[in-house]
Motif scaffolding. Structure first.
Motif, PDB file in Angstrom:
ATOM      1  N   LYS A  30      41.583  30.863  25.660  1.00  0.00           N
ATOM      2  CA  LYS A  30      41.261  30.055  26.848  1.00  0.00           C
ATOM      3  C   LYS A  30      40.333  30.801  27.794  1.00  0.00           C
ATOM      4  N   GLY A  31      40.019  32.062  27.443  1.00  0.00           N
ATOM      5  CA  GLY A  31      39.153  32.842  28.319  1.00  0.00           C
ATOM      6  C   GLY A  31      39.903  33.586  29.414  1.00  0.00           C
ATOM      7  N   TRP A  32      41.241  33.632  29.282  1.00  0.00           N
ATOM      8  CA  TRP A  32      42.017  34.338  30.289  1.00  0.00           C
ATOM      9  C   TRP A  32      41.883  35.847  30.100  1.00  0.00           C
ATOM     10  N   ASN A  33      41.878  36.565  31.199  1.00  0.00           N
ATOM     11  CA  ASN A  33      41.966  38.017  31.151  1.00  0.00           C
ATOM     12  C   ASN A  33      43.451  38.366  31.257  1.00  0.00           C
ATOM     13  N   LEU A  34      44.018  38.995  30.258  1.00  0.00           N
ATOM     14  CA  LEU A  34      45.473  39.238  30.238  1.00  0.00           C
ATOM     15  C   LEU A  34      45.931  40.126  31.395  1.00  0.00           C
ATOM     16  N   ASP A  35      44.991  40.867  31.988  1.00  0.00           N
ATOM     17  CA  ASP A  35      45.361  41.666  33.157  1.00  0.00           C
ATOM     18  C   ASP A  35      45.560  40.817  34.411  1.00  0.00           C
ATOM     19  N   ASP A  36      45.092  39.597  34.373  1.00  0.00           N
ATOM     20  CA  ASP A  36      45.147  38.748  35.567  1.00  0.00           C
ATOM     21  C   ASP A  36      46.274  37.714  35.529  1.00  0.00           C
ATOM     22  N   ILE A  37      46.919  37.561  34.387  1.00  0.00           N
ATOM     23  CA  ILE A  37      47.860  36.438  34.255  1.00  0.00           C
ATOM     24  C   ILE A  37      49.039  36.562  35.217  1.00  0.00           C
ATOM     25  N   CYS A  38      49.500  35.415  35.657  1.00  0.00           N
ATOM     26  CA  CYS A  38      50.592  35.361  36.622  1.00  0.00           C
ATOM     27  C   CYS A  38      51.720  34.484  36.081  1.00  0.00           C
TER      28      CYS A  38
END
Lengths: 562, 562
Positions: B362-370
Motif C-alpha cells: 500500500k506504500g506504507w512506511n512500516l516505521d510510521d504505522i500507528c
C-alpha cells in the motif's frame, strides 16, 4: 476585531411584553381554544375585556441617580451616543420577561431601574466600563436578550449606588469557526437567530434551541446555564460552551476551549450559571456541528403518563440516541389538542382519523393519553436506525407512533408559547412556568407532588387554576419536568402568583428535585437554594462570590438566599 | 449504616512501588523487549544491575509531632486501633506513586510525612475527626488508594502543624442501587475492583476504568477529576458522579443526585478536582449501567499519525458512538509490538502474517504505522452497527482493521503499565507520563511541540531518552494526548526528571493544551495553572479555597501555584 454594530441596530423586546411589536397570539383559527380556557381557568374569552397596550407615558420611572461626571466618563469610553439615561432604555433594561415582570411593568410598579444603560462596542470597552464602574463603586448588571424569567436582571430596590445596565447587544459576531474542531468563537451578545444564521451560512449549527431562542443570547445562555430543545443530542450549554472570555475588574478571565481538563475545580463551571456575579461574559467558544442530513420529529401516543415516562427512561438507558425525547402529560396533551389549528396537527388525528377508536379498542382512557415528540438527527440511515430502536421501545411500553406530521407543527410553533402567555394576561389570567430535574425514579412522585401543591394553592386562592407538564431533556439518570400553570387573577396578581409558584418550588425540593433545570436562580428561585444544595453548598458559593467581588459590584442580591 | 470494615482489611500498595507484593513486570516471554529498551533509552538489560527491594529499616522517617492529647482525642472518636503514628503507616501515606515519589521513597528522601494516620468507620466519625482537627489547627489530607501521580497527597515540607492522613479505606460499601435511575450510592473509599464486583453481582457496571483502577477509589476519582478508558461511552467521572457528600468543618455538604441543574455555579464541579481542599468526600452517587450484552475492542492500523488522528476526529464527528477511541503514535506502536508476548497479539500479525507485506504494497512506511484500538459496547446488533460505521471511516482515512485478537490482549494487560515503570526504575531508567487535552485542530501541533521539547531536554541532559504517545478520550471538539517518557538517569534523577517533565508541561500550555486531562494538579502541574486558566482564573480559584478553608487546614499547598 469586528465592525462595530450601531446601537440602534440592537433589538429589544417590547417594554411591556414578550417579543416584537405587532406579533401576538390569536385564536380565531383555533376553535377549541376558547372552550379550553373556559374549562381550565374559568375565563370566558367571549366576555373578558382585553387590556390594551399600556401607555409608556403613564409610567412612573424612577429618576436616574447617575452623576453627570460618571455618565461623562462612560461616554468617554463608548461615545456619547452609546450611553443613555432615557426612561425607555432604562425601563427596557429593568426586568426580564417572567409573568411577575410583565405584571409589574404593566401595573406601573418599577421600584428601581438601572440609572444608566451602556452599549460597548467590544471587549476593550467592556473592560474600561467595568474598571470605571468598580472605581466609582457602581453596580453592573450585564444584559443580553432580556428574556430571563428568574428575576436575574432586575435591580434590587433600595440599592443606593448607581446601577449600570451593560447591554452586550453590539457584540454579536461569529468571530471564526475552527472547522477541524467544531468550535466557533461567538461574541456574548449574539442572539439565537442571528448567530445560527451566521453559522448556517457556513454549514454549521449550534444545536442550542431554548424556548427563548428568538430573543436570548449566548452570553445569557452561559450566565443562566441554559438548555435547548435538542440538548439530548447537542448537550446543555454547559457541554456546548468550551471556552470563555469574562471581563473582571483589572483583567480578562480567559478560559481556552478545551474538550475536558482536570485543572482543579472547574472555573468554566463557575462562570456557567453565575448570572453576571463573576464578571461580564464577552465571548464564548461553543461546540458547533455540521447541519445534519436528516432531522425528523415524530409523534407518539402513550396510554398514560407512567407508561410514557417508563418508555422515556428505557430509551435513555438503551443504545438509541434521539435528539429530542419529550412527553406531555394528559393535561398538556389536551391543551395541545385544543390549541392546534383546525384540521392540522395532532387535533386532526384525534378529530378525523380512526385514532380515538383504535385507542379505545386498546382499552385506553382518552382522558389519560399522553402525546410525545421524539427527534432523530444525523445521516438518513442513522435517523432511520434510531427511529427503529425507539419504535421498538415505544411498542414495548404500550405506545403507538402517529408519524411526523404533528412533529413538523411542533417545530414550527415551538417558540410561540410566550406570546400566548401575554394574550392570557391581557384577558385576565396569569400564567408562567416552573421547571426542574430529578432522577428517573423520582419523576412520577415529583409530578404528583407538584400537582397536589398547585391544587392546594388554587384552593387557598379560591380560584380556578390550571397546571400541566411535560418531560424533556433526558439524561442517563433522570430528566427535566416542565410545568406550566395559569389562573384567573383577582386583586393582587403578584401575591396570588407567588402563592402558586412557591408551592410548586417547595414541592420540587421536598421531592428530590432541583430548584431549576435550566432557568437559573435569580431572585425567583433563591429562597430554595439552601434546600437544594445544603447549607454548606450555599456557604461555598457565598465564599466564591464574596471573594471574587468583595464590594458586590456585580449583579448583587441574586442567586444567594437572603 | 454499613458494617464497619476492619482497618487491617484496608489494602495499600507496597510502600516503595506500585501494586501489591509479589507482582511485577518480567520480560522473559517478550523477546523484543530488551532490544527495544536498549534502542529506546540505551539501557542494556543484560548487564544492568537490578536494584533490590529497599529496606524499610534503613529509612529515616520524620518523627511524628502529634501530641498524646491529640492522638487520644482521635482515638476517642475511632477507637485506638484505628489511629496510628507508626512509621510504616506514615510512610505509606506520605506519597502517591509518581516516579518522583518512587525515587524519593527509595532514596530515603522523606522530608515530611503525616504525623498520624486515622481510619474512620463512617461519615459521622469523619465529621468528628474534621472538627477535632480544625479545632486543633491540624492539617487534613484525605487518602484514598494512594495512586495519585501529581503530588496531591504529600505533606508540604516545613509544615509545622500536625498532619493527619485521613484514610477512607474502611468506607467501601456500595450502599444501594436505584435501578430505575441507574444511580448507585458508593462510599468514597471503595476501590475500583471492589466496587465493580459489588455492582457486577447485581448486573451493573460503573464503566469507569482509569489506568489506576486496581488501586484507586471513587473518592479519589472525584477529587482529581479522573477519566476512564471507556469514557467515550460512560463519560468522565465529572459526568458519572451526580451526587456527593463532603464533610466540612461543622457540617456535611450534601449534593443530591441530579441529572442536571441550573442552581447557580455548580458546587458539584467545585468538588470535582478539589483534591481534598474543600473537605473530605465520604460518599458519591454515581451513574451505573447494566452490563452490556456485547463488549468488543477491535484493532486497526493507520499508515501514519496524521491520518489516524484525522480518522479519530471523523469518528467523533460522525453518528458513531464507540466506547473507546484510541490510537498510538508510531513510537508507541513500536513499543507495543516489542513488549507483546511472543507469538501473541499484534506482534503475531507483524511477525507471522502477510500484514507487513500488505502494508508495504500500500506504500506504507512500516516505521510510521500507528496502532489503534476502538471499542464497541451495547446490544449485539448495536455493537455490530457501530463497528460498520467506524470501519467505513477508517477505510476512508486509509486505515485497515486487523480484528479483535489484539484488542483482547489490550484489555487483559491494560492495568499493567505501572509495574513496567517500577521494573525500569530498578534497572536504572526513570519513566513517567504527562497527559493533556486540546481541540482536534491543535493535536498534531501539540504532539510535535512536546516531542521537540522532550528532545531538547534529553539533549540538555546529554542522555538517551524516549517518548511516545497515544490519543484517547475523544470528545466532539478534541481529545486527550497521553505521553510516556523514559530515560536512563544519572546522579540526580529527580532534577533530570524535572527537566524533561517541565519541558513537556510548558509545551502543553504553549500549544493550546491543558496542564492535565485527568491526573489533577497537585504540586506537579500547579506551576502551569496560571498559563492554563489565566491570572483571573487563579484569582477566582484562590478565593474559592481561601473562603471555604480560611485557616488552610485542608491539604494546603496543592493546586494553586506558589
Amino acid at each position: 476585531m469586528t465592525n462595530a454594530i450601531d446601537r440602534n441596530a440592537v433589538h429589544h423586546m417590547k417594554w411591556w411584553g414578550w417579543g416584537v411589536d405587532g406579533v401576538g397570539f390569536h385564536h380565531e383559527d383555533k376553535p377549541g381554544f376558547a372552550p379550553f380556557v373556559k374549562f381550565a381557568v374559568g375565563l370566558d374569552l367571549g366576555t373578558a375585556v382585553r387590556t390594551g397596550e399600556p401607555s409608556f407615558d403613564d409610567l412612573n420611572v424612577p429618576l436616574s441617580n447617575a452623576t453627570e461626571e460618571f455618565t461623562a466618563e462612560l461616554a468617554s469610553i463608548v461615545g456619547a451616543e452609546n450611553v443613555t439615561t432615557d426612561d425607555m432604555a432604562r425601563v427596557v433594561h429593568t426586568y426580564g420577561k417572567s409573568i411577575r415582570d410583565l405584571i409589574r411593568v404593566r401595573s406601573n410598579t418599577i421600584l428601581r431601574s438601572p440609572d444608566v444603560v451602556i452599549y460597548p462596542a467590544d471587549e476593550a470597552e467592556v473592560q474600561q466600563i467595568v474598571d470605571a464602574a468598580v472605581a466609582a463603586n457602581a453596580v453592573i448588571i450585564p444584559f443580553g436578550g432580556g428574556s430571563n424569567i428568574a428575576g436575574s436582571l432586575e435591580p434590587i430596590p433600595g440599592e443606593a449606588r448607581t446601577i449600570v445596565s451593560l447591554d452586550l447587544g453590539r457584540l454579536r459576531a461569529v468571530i471564526d469557526i475552527d472547522t477541524d474542531s467544531g468550535l466557533a468563537r461567538i461574541q456574548a451578545g449574539s442572539q439565537g437567530p442571528d448567530l445560527e444564521e451566521q453559522l448556517n451560512k457556513q454549514g454549521w449549527t449550534i444545536g442550542h434551541f431554548p424556548d427563548s431562542f428568538t430573543h436570548s443570547t449566548v452570553g445569557g445562555w452561559v450566565a443562566t446555564r441554559s438548555s435547548g430543545m435538542q440538548s439530548d443530542k447537542y448537550g446543555d450549554i454547559a457541554n456546548i460552551a468550551r471556552g470563555m472570555r469574562v471581563v473582571r475588574p483589572g483583567g480578562v478571565l480567559v478560559l481556552r476551549p478545551l474538550p475536558s481538563t482536570s485543572s482543579g475545580p472547574s472555573v468554566r463551571e463557575m462562570i456557567l450559571g453565575s448570572e453576571g456575579k463573576l464578571g461580564v461574559i464577552t465571548e464564548v467558544t461553543v461546540q458547533v456541528h455540521r447541519i445534519p442530513e436528516k432531522r425528523d420529529v415524530y409523534a407518539y401516543f402513550f396510554p398514560n403518563w407512567k407508561s410514557g415516562i417508563a418508555a422515556m427512561q428505557a430509551i435513555s438507558e438503551s443504545d438509541a440516541t434521539p435528539s429530542i425525547t419529550r412527553i406531555s402529560d394528559s393535561r398538556e396533551t389536551s391543551f395541545s389538542l385544543a390549541t392546534s389549528k383546525n384540521r392540522k396537527g395532532v387535533s386532526k388525528f384525534m378529530a378525523e382519523s380512526a385514532l380515538p377508536g383504535i385507542m379505545k379498542a386498546k382499552g385506553w382512557n382518552l382522558d389519560d393519553i399522553c402525546l410525545s415528540f421524539i427527534g432523530f438527527e444525523g445521516s438518513v440511515s442513522h435517523a432511520k436506525h434510531q427511529k427503529s430502536l425507539v419504535d421498538d421501545i415505544v411498542k414495548k411500553h404500550g405506545g403507538m407512533g402517529v408519524g411526523s406530521g404533528p412533529g413538523i407543527l411542533y417545530d414550527q410553533k415551538k417558540f410561540d408559547t410566550p406570546y400566548l402567555r401575554d394574550f392570557l394576561l391581557d384577558m385576565g389570567a396569569a400564567g408562567d412556568v416552573s421547571e426542574t430535574a430529578a432522577p428517573w425514579s423520582k419523576l412520577v412522585g415529583v409530578h404528583e407532588a407538584v400537582y397536589a401543591a398547585a391544587r392546594g394553592a388554587y384552593e387557598q386562592l379560591g380560584n380556578d387554576g390550571w397546571i400541566m407538564s411535560h418531560m424533556s431533556h433526558s439524561y442517563h439518570s433522570g430528566a427535566c419536568l416542565y410545568f406550566t400553570f395559569a389562573f384567573t387573577f383577582g386583586d393582587d396578581p403578584i401575591a396570588e402568583y407567588n402563592l402558586v409558584k412557591n408551592a410548586i418550588q417547595q414541592a420540587f425540593v421536598d421531592n428530590h428535585a432541583t430548584i431549576s433545570h435550566h432557568h437559573g436562580v435569580g431572585l425567583e428561585h433563591s429562597p430554595w437554594l439552601t434546600q437544594d444544595i445544603s447549607e454548606e453548598g450555599v456557604k461555598i458559593m457565598t465564599g466564591l462570590f464574596e471573594s471574587a467581588d468583595p464590594a458586590q459590584n456585580f449583579n448583587p442580591g441574586k442567586i444567594l438566599p437572603k
